[in-house]
Enzyme design. Structure first.
Site, PDB file in Angstrom:
ATOM      1  N   LYS A 175     -34.149  59.659   4.105  1.00  0.00           N
ATOM      2  CA  LYS A 175     -32.945  60.514   4.052  1.00  0.00           C
ATOM      3  C   LYS A 175     -32.041  60.268   5.253  1.00  0.00           C
ATOM      4  CE  LYS A 175     -35.588  64.127   3.787  1.00  0.00           C
ATOM      5  NZ  LYS A 175     -36.888  63.503   3.549  1.00  0.00           N
ATOM      6  N   ASP A 224     -40.114  61.688   3.868  1.00  0.00           N
ATOM      7  CA  ASP A 224     -40.090  60.311   4.389  1.00  0.00           C
ATOM      8  C   ASP A 224     -39.472  59.332   3.397  1.00  0.00           C
ATOM      9  OD1 ASP A 224     -41.521  61.292   6.625  1.00  0.00           O
ATOM     10  OD2 ASP A 224     -43.365  61.142   5.448  1.00  0.00           O
ATOM     11  N   GLY A 247     -38.688  63.929  10.797  1.00  0.00           N
ATOM     12  CA  GLY A 247     -38.332  62.833  11.702  1.00  0.00           C
ATOM     13  C   GLY A 247     -37.389  61.930  10.951  1.00  0.00           C
ATOM     14  N   HIS A 248     -36.145  61.868  11.403  1.00  0.00           N
ATOM     15  CA  HIS A 248     -35.156  61.076  10.685  1.00  0.00           C
ATOM     16  C   HIS A 248     -34.851  59.805  11.475  1.00  0.00           C
ATOM     17  CE1 HIS A 248     -33.860  65.043   8.623  1.00  0.00           C
ATOM     18  NE2 HIS A 248     -34.894  64.492   8.056  1.00  0.00           N
ATOM     19  N   GLN A 262     -37.971  66.978   4.766  1.00  0.00           N
ATOM     20  CA  GLN A 262     -39.175  66.900   3.914  1.00  0.00           C
ATOM     21  C   GLN A 262     -38.757  66.494   2.489  1.00  0.00           C
ATOM     22  OE1 GLN A 262     -39.049  70.125   5.964  1.00  0.00           O
ATOM     23  NE2 GLN A 262     -39.830  68.766   7.516  1.00  0.00           N
TER      24      GLN A 262
HETATM   25  P1  IMP Z   1     -45.843  71.485   8.402  1.00  0.00           P
HETATM   26  O1  IMP Z   1     -44.476  71.324   7.835  1.00  0.00           O
HETATM   27  O2  IMP Z   1     -45.977  70.933   9.806  1.00  0.00           O
HETATM   28  O3  IMP Z   1     -46.382  72.880   8.291  1.00  0.00           O
HETATM   29  O4  IMP Z   1     -46.845  70.574   7.531  1.00  0.00           O
HETATM   30  C1  IMP Z   1     -47.161  70.886   6.171  1.00  0.00           C
HETATM   31  C2  IMP Z   1     -47.273  69.610   5.350  1.00  0.00           C
HETATM   32  O5  IMP Z   1     -45.984  69.020   5.230  1.00  0.00           O
HETATM   33  C3  IMP Z   1     -48.169  68.530   5.950  1.00  0.00           C
HETATM   34  O6  IMP Z   1     -48.794  67.823   4.905  1.00  0.00           O
HETATM   35  C4  IMP Z   1     -47.197  67.609   6.659  1.00  0.00           C
HETATM   36  O7  IMP Z   1     -47.682  66.294   6.794  1.00  0.00           O
HETATM   37  C5  IMP Z   1     -46.021  67.668   5.681  1.00  0.00           C
HETATM   38  N1  IMP Z   1     -44.730  67.386   6.317  1.00  0.00           N
HETATM   39  C6  IMP Z   1     -43.993  68.204   7.092  1.00  0.00           C
HETATM   40  N2  IMP Z   1     -42.857  67.612   7.468  1.00  0.00           N
HETATM   41  C7  IMP Z   1     -42.864  66.402   6.907  1.00  0.00           C
HETATM   42  C8  IMP Z   1     -41.919  65.321   6.887  1.00  0.00           C
HETATM   43  O8  IMP Z   1     -40.831  65.378   7.468  1.00  0.00           O
HETATM   44  N3  IMP Z   1     -42.285  64.228   6.170  1.00  0.00           N
HETATM   45  C9  IMP Z   1     -43.453  64.159   5.486  1.00  0.00           C
HETATM   46  N4  IMP Z   1     -44.345  65.131   5.466  1.00  0.00           N
HETATM   47  C10 IMP Z   1     -44.053  66.246   6.162  1.00  0.00           C
END
Ligand code: IMP
Length: 429
Positions: free
Chosen positions: A16, A13, A40-41, A224
């Site tokens: 990017k 977040d 989410g971009h 991420q």
């Molecule tokens: P997962 O990727 O859904 O398995 O989540 C694993 C961890 O990564 C959790 O803490 C999510 O909140 C975090 N996470 C996954 N994708 C994002 C992102 O795009 N931005 C921020 N945190 C993320």
């Protein structure tokens, strides 16, 4: 010719999407190389907001957008996103969007298992996005995943699904107390997706490498952030893919020699969604101010993001792990109005000062940040378009980031809009 990787330096977040959208103007191809629709971009162009979860952020600049083999793709979400972008007047079709035939497909049991496993873990949960990302990567590594090349082969899909579902249904029913899933229903649903997506499915490694040979420029779009990386992040509170720049190569089928620059996106403060240690987290009115002013809600799940001071222990870690060549500092405008600012320079643990992120999660959770205090600024900087016009305190804050990370700042973002940006050095030029 330049081929640039963009990665997040914190916990995702960082903004990017905006920087990819901005730099995509200078690229011919934009490639996503890991993650899935957990990302989410957000992009704001001429006051209109666009959110993409799977389609690379280069789509607004109408560049060739590629979803690499390292991405896990929910076909339903991809099709919805294509329809959403089209409804916003953006042209999306097999000529400007391609999906790698080797990318893995997120199946309905992945989502069900993701959510049910989290519920079962109770207080030990990771706080996943519930999109099936982890279970899909689990299957990839355990060699029982379904790739797009199999999705578009009806006989193979049927055969694979029947033995995979045997195991999934055992887990769902016996371990997670959920209802079993029916293979016919899944087959019908996914055959329809396969039919619509078939024209998009390509051997993208060949396409990208040929384009590079022809002198085209590629932008690799990370999702991420570095500290959610499966190897280098705050394990187990991480996502299931490698988010660092090295994976731009594995996740898209190019060799490391192709990469010419790596930009780390740094939010001017730190945020985190989901569980896991966060040494500089704020629990006071400054944290609330930043959360509200920065509209810090997850673009995927809508969850409130945890907010805290900028942490240069994380940034130095990201600089090393990604071989960063430049930084893009985002959301600097959000800090306007905070009287004094703090930047974390080290962690105090057991009477010692740590300069690197410890691997032990309990150690990290017990670390106390060591801060440098800097004056804040009151001015609204969102209209400023050159470095010299920024308030002295803002420039000092930026200088401090460069000094503490030893990486030059190439781009400064002072608002969500594409034009609300100060470009000091364009990596594509
Ligand atoms: P997962 O990727 O859904 O398995 O989540 C694993 C961890 O990564 C959790 O803490 C999510 O909140 C975090 N996470 C996954 N994708 C994002 C992102 O795009 N931005 C921020 N945190 C993320």
């Amino acid at each position: 010719m330049a081929n640039i990787v963009i990665v997040g330096t914190q916990w995702g977040d960082e903004g990017k999407g905006k920087i990819v959208d901005l730099l995509a103007e200078f690229a011919d191809i934009v490639v996503r190389f890991q993650g899935g629709n957990n990302a989410g971009h957000t992009m704001v162009v001429n006051g209109e907001t666009f959110i993409s979860h799977l389609v690379p952020s280069g789509i607004l600049q109408q560049k060739l957008c590629i979803i690499g083999n390292g991405v896990v793709v929910d076909p339903q979400v991809l099709l919805e996103e294509i329809d959403y972008l089209k409804s916003k007047g953006i042209s999306v079709g097999p000529d400007n969007l391609m999906v790698c035939e080797k990318a893995h497909v997120i199946m309905p049991y992945h989502k069900k298992i993701d959510v049910s496993m989290e519920n079962r873990k109770g207080a030990c949960k990771i706080g996943t996005t519930g999109r099936g990302i982890g279970p899909c990567y689990d299957d990839k590594v355990s060699r029982r995943g379904i790739r797009f090349i199999e999705l578009i082969d009806p006989d193979l899909l049927k055969e694979k699904l029947s033995y995979i579902l045997d195991e999934k249904n055992f887990i769902l029913e016996k371990y997670l107390s959920c209802e079993a899933m029916d293979s016919e229903t899944i087959l019908n649903e996914f055959s329809a997706y396969a039919e619509r997506l078939a024209p998009f499915i390509k051997n993208i490694s060949v396409i990208i490498n040929n384009a590079i040979k022809d002198g085209k420029q590629v932008l690799f779009e990370g999702a991420q952030g570095t500290h959610l990386d499966i190897d280098h992040g705050t394990y187990p509170y991480v996502t299931s893919s490698n988010t660092v720049s090295g994976n731009a190569c594995c996740g898209s089928g190019v060799g490391p020699k192709a990469i010419t620059g790596i930009i780390g996106i740094v939010k001017a403060y730190t945020t985190r969604v989901g569980e896991g240690p966060f040494p500089t987290e704020l629990f006071d009115e400054t944290g609330d101010y930043i959360q509200k002013k920065g509209a810090e809600f997850g673009a995927t799940t809508g969850r409130k993001r945890r907010c805290g001071w900028l942490d240069t222990v994380l940034l130095r870690n990201a600089a090393r792990l990604n071989s960063l060549t430049g930084l893009a500092v985002t959301k600097l405008d959000v800090l306007g109005g905070v009287e004094t600012l703090k930047i974390c320079t080290g962690y105090e643990y057991n009477g010692k000062i740590l300069k690197d992120v410890p691997a032990g999660i309990k150690v990290l959770a017990a670390c106390k940040p060591v801060y440098e205090v800097l004056p804040g600024w009151k001015e609204d900087i969102s209209e400023i378009r050159s470095l010299k016009d920024l308030p002295d305190a803002t420039r000092s804050y930026l200088n401090k980031i460069e000094k503490l990370t030893d990486i030059p700042i190439d781009i400064i973002s002072v608002g969500p809009g594409r034009n609300e940006t100060i470009v000091l050095n364009n990596p594509f030029k």
